[in-house]
Motif scaffolding. Structure first.
Motif, PDB file in Angstrom:
ATOM      1  N   PRO A 125       0.819  -1.217   0.000  1.00  0.00           N
ATOM      2  CA  PRO A 125       0.000   0.000   0.000  1.00  0.00           C
ATOM      3  C   PRO A 125       0.851   1.266   0.000  1.00  0.00           C
ATOM      4  O   PRO A 125       0.411   2.306  -0.474  1.00  0.00           O
ATOM      5  CB  PRO A 125      -0.827  -0.130   1.285  1.00  0.00           C
ATOM      6  CG  PRO A 125      -0.087  -1.096   2.139  1.00  0.00           C
ATOM      7  CD  PRO A 125       0.611  -2.031   1.204  1.00  0.00           C
ATOM      8  N   PHE A 126       2.070   1.189   0.518  1.00  0.00           N
ATOM      9  CA  PHE A 126       2.960   2.350   0.526  1.00  0.00           C
ATOM     10  C   PHE A 126       3.392   2.700  -0.894  1.00  0.00           C
ATOM     11  O   PHE A 126       3.449   3.869  -1.273  1.00  0.00           O
ATOM     12  CB  PHE A 126       4.179   2.075   1.414  1.00  0.00           C
ATOM     13  CG  PHE A 126       3.821   1.739   2.831  1.00  0.00           C
ATOM     14  CD1 PHE A 126       3.401   2.723   3.718  1.00  0.00           C
ATOM     15  CD2 PHE A 126       3.859   0.424   3.283  1.00  0.00           C
ATOM     16  CE1 PHE A 126       3.049   2.423   5.025  1.00  0.00           C
ATOM     17  CE2 PHE A 126       3.515   0.107   4.581  1.00  0.00           C
ATOM     18  CZ  PHE A 126       3.113   1.111   5.449  1.00  0.00           C
ATOM     19  N   TYR A 127       3.684   1.669  -1.685  1.00  0.00           N
ATOM     20  CA  TYR A 127       4.051   1.897  -3.091  1.00  0.00           C
ATOM     21  C   TYR A 127       2.871   2.490  -3.855  1.00  0.00           C
ATOM     22  O   TYR A 127       3.022   3.458  -4.614  1.00  0.00           O
ATOM     23  CB  TYR A 127       4.476   0.577  -3.735  1.00  0.00           C
ATOM     24  CG  TYR A 127       4.892   0.710  -5.175  1.00  0.00           C
ATOM     25  CD1 TYR A 127       6.193   1.067  -5.506  1.00  0.00           C
ATOM     26  CD2 TYR A 127       3.986   0.491  -6.219  1.00  0.00           C
ATOM     27  CE1 TYR A 127       6.591   1.201  -6.827  1.00  0.00           C
ATOM     28  CE2 TYR A 127       4.360   0.629  -7.535  1.00  0.00           C
ATOM     29  CZ  TYR A 127       5.671   0.981  -7.833  1.00  0.00           C
ATOM     30  OH  TYR A 127       6.055   1.130  -9.144  1.00  0.00           O
ATOM     31  N   ILE A 128       1.685   1.923  -3.653  1.00  0.00           N
ATOM     32  CA  ILE A 128       0.488   2.416  -4.328  1.00  0.00           C
ATOM     33  C   ILE A 128       0.224   3.867  -3.947  1.00  0.00           C
ATOM     34  O   ILE A 128      -0.020   4.717  -4.801  1.00  0.00           O
ATOM     35  CB  ILE A 128      -0.725   1.537  -3.969  1.00  0.00           C
ATOM     36  CG1 ILE A 128      -0.510   0.105  -4.476  1.00  0.00           C
ATOM     37  CG2 ILE A 128      -2.013   2.119  -4.550  1.00  0.00           C
ATOM     38  CD1 ILE A 128      -1.503  -0.900  -3.913  1.00  0.00           C
ATOM     39  N   ASN A 130       2.287   6.127  -2.801  1.00  0.00           N
ATOM     40  CA  ASN A 130       3.301   7.047  -3.327  1.00  0.00           C
ATOM     41  C   ASN A 130       3.083   7.348  -4.798  1.00  0.00           C
ATOM     42  O   ASN A 130       3.252   8.495  -5.237  1.00  0.00           O
ATOM     43  CB  ASN A 130       4.700   6.470  -3.105  1.00  0.00           C
ATOM     44  CG  ASN A 130       5.149   6.580  -1.669  1.00  0.00           C
ATOM     45  OD1 ASN A 130       4.680   7.440  -0.931  1.00  0.00           O
ATOM     46  ND2 ASN A 130       6.067   5.710  -1.259  1.00  0.00           N
ATOM     47  N   ARG A 131       2.692   6.334  -5.582  1.00  0.00           N
ATOM     48  CA  ARG A 131       2.452   6.579  -7.005  1.00  0.00           C
ATOM     49  C   ARG A 131       1.239   7.491  -7.197  1.00  0.00           C
ATOM     50  O   ARG A 131       1.242   8.379  -8.052  1.00  0.00           O
ATOM     51  CB  ARG A 131       2.224   5.254  -7.745  1.00  0.00           C
ATOM     52  CG  ARG A 131       3.502   4.500  -8.051  1.00  0.00           C
ATOM     53  CD  ARG A 131       4.463   5.309  -8.939  1.00  0.00           C
ATOM     54  NE  ARG A 131       3.798   5.781 -10.145  1.00  0.00           N
ATOM     55  CZ  ARG A 131       3.856   7.035 -10.576  1.00  0.00           C
ATOM     56  NH1 ARG A 131       4.499   7.965  -9.897  1.00  0.00           N
ATOM     57  NH2 ARG A 131       3.245   7.376 -11.702  1.00  0.00           N
ATOM     58  N   VAL A 132       0.197   7.288  -6.403  1.00  0.00           N
ATOM     59  CA  VAL A 132      -0.977   8.159  -6.508  1.00  0.00           C
ATOM     60  C   VAL A 132      -0.602   9.583  -6.125  1.00  0.00           C
ATOM     61  O   VAL A 132      -0.962  10.546  -6.815  1.00  0.00           O
ATOM     62  CB  VAL A 132      -2.119   7.631  -5.630  1.00  0.00           C
ATOM     63  CG1 VAL A 132      -3.259   8.644  -5.577  1.00  0.00           C
ATOM     64  CG2 VAL A 132      -2.635   6.302  -6.174  1.00  0.00           C
ATOM     65  N   LYS A 133       0.130   9.755  -5.032  1.00  0.00           N
ATOM     66  CA  LYS A 133       0.537  11.085  -4.597  1.00  0.00           C
ATOM     67  C   LYS A 133       1.352  11.788  -5.672  1.00  0.00           C
ATOM     68  O   LYS A 133       1.136  12.967  -5.967  1.00  0.00           O
ATOM     69  CB  LYS A 133       1.353  10.992  -3.302  1.00  0.00           C
ATOM     70  CG  LYS A 133       0.541  10.594  -2.079  1.00  0.00           C
ATOM     71  CD  LYS A 133       1.356  10.674  -0.813  1.00  0.00           C
ATOM     72  CE  LYS A 133       2.552   9.754  -0.848  1.00  0.00           C
ATOM     73  NZ  LYS A 133       3.237   9.692   0.472  1.00  0.00           N
ATOM     74  N   GLU A 134       2.302  11.068  -6.254  1.00  0.00           N
ATOM     75  CA  GLU A 134       3.150  11.671  -7.280  1.00  0.00           C
ATOM     76  C   GLU A 134       2.338  12.102  -8.498  1.00  0.00           C
ATOM     77  O   GLU A 134       2.595  13.155  -9.090  1.00  0.00           O
ATOM     78  CB  GLU A 134       4.241  10.681  -7.683  1.00  0.00           C
ATOM     79  CG  GLU A 134       5.290  10.454  -6.601  1.00  0.00           C
ATOM     80  CD  GLU A 134       6.144   9.233  -6.860  1.00  0.00           C
ATOM     81  OE1 GLU A 134       5.966   8.594  -7.943  1.00  0.00           O
ATOM     82  OE2 GLU A 134       6.973   8.896  -5.994  1.00  0.00           O
ATOM     83  N   SER A 135       1.337  11.296  -8.867  1.00  0.00           N
ATOM     84  CA  SER A 135       0.537  11.632 -10.052  1.00  0.00           C
ATOM     85  C   SER A 135      -0.296  12.886  -9.821  1.00  0.00           C
ATOM     86  O   SER A 135      -0.642  13.588 -10.771  1.00  0.00           O
ATOM     87  CB  SER A 135      -0.366  10.457 -10.427  1.00  0.00           C
ATOM     88  OG  SER A 135      -1.376  10.245  -9.463  1.00  0.00           O
TER      89      SER A 135
END
Length: 223
Positions: A125-128, A130-135
């Protein structure tokens, strides 16, 4: 849930500040996390949203999470916006947030999609997150348009982001690599958000593998 939402918005605030240093244009974050969206809303009223979830990979989760979200207000300094999930006469509190910051329904939407993806497709969930935040702080699709609301045609904005587009791990995400988050907003809608939808398109034009839709329903007198 409340702790996760606070961590999410704090991290996105830092990312936004960093992005501003090299980007003078508008970002999806600017519309999605607009401040002041509750400033003029009566403190003795409640915003009501419906949440409809489809999850062909985990149908029991969709049944669990389909219901109604109520946003009410509590006196304090600063005033608090409180979220509550209701379903079949039962309810659970989701947390309280400073109302002056903006409508926390966007935080709930983003965090529940992250949770649903991790629960359904596996992975960190941390990877998911982080990708959402970056987008959210990268240039994205932002369209001006119109919607029909309360019997009138009004101006709107729609933001669409694809957080895992081009991600090297997308093939291992059970279809969630194609996840799209789409939010339509308007000044005419109380609380700013009209429809917040996340969906994973089905293969070959078939129905979505997963969808989560929050739709503004009504305002009602606080109980």
């Amino acid at each position: 849930m409340r702790k996760l939402l606070i961590c999410l918005v704090a991290a996105m605030t830092v990312l936004t500040a960093q992005s501003r240093a090299g980007n003078d244009g508008a970002l999806p974050y600017d519309l999605l996390f607009k401040t002041g969206t509750l400033d003029d809303f009566p403190a003795d009223s409640t915003l009501v949203y419906t949440r409809d979830v489809v999850n062909t990979l985990k149908p029991e989760a969709a049944e669990r999470d389909t219901g109604q979200i109520e946003l009410g207000f509590a006196a304090g300094d600063p005033p608090q916006a409180r979220l509550k999930f209701t379903q079949g006469g039962k309810y659970r509190n989701l947390g309280a947030f400073p109302a002056r910051v903006g409508n926390p329904i966007i935080l709930y939407f983003v965090e529940t999609v992250i949770r649903d993806m991790a629960e359904t497709a596996g992975g960190s969930p941390f990877y998911i997150r982080n990708r959402v935040k970056e987008s959210l702080v990268e240039p994205g699709q932002m369209d001006a348009g119109e919607i029909v609301f309360d019997g009138a045609t009004v101006a709107s904005h729609t933001v669409a982001i694809r957080p895992f587009e081009g991600d090297p791990n997308s093939d291992r995400m059970q279809g969630f690599g194609a996840l799209i988050l789409e939010v339509t907003m308007s000044e005419a809608v109380p609380g700013w958000y009209h429809v917040l939808r996340a969906h994973v398109p089905g293969p070959d034009g078939r129905p979505p593998v997963y969808s989560s839709t929050l739709t503004f329903k009504t305002t009602q007198a606080a109980q």
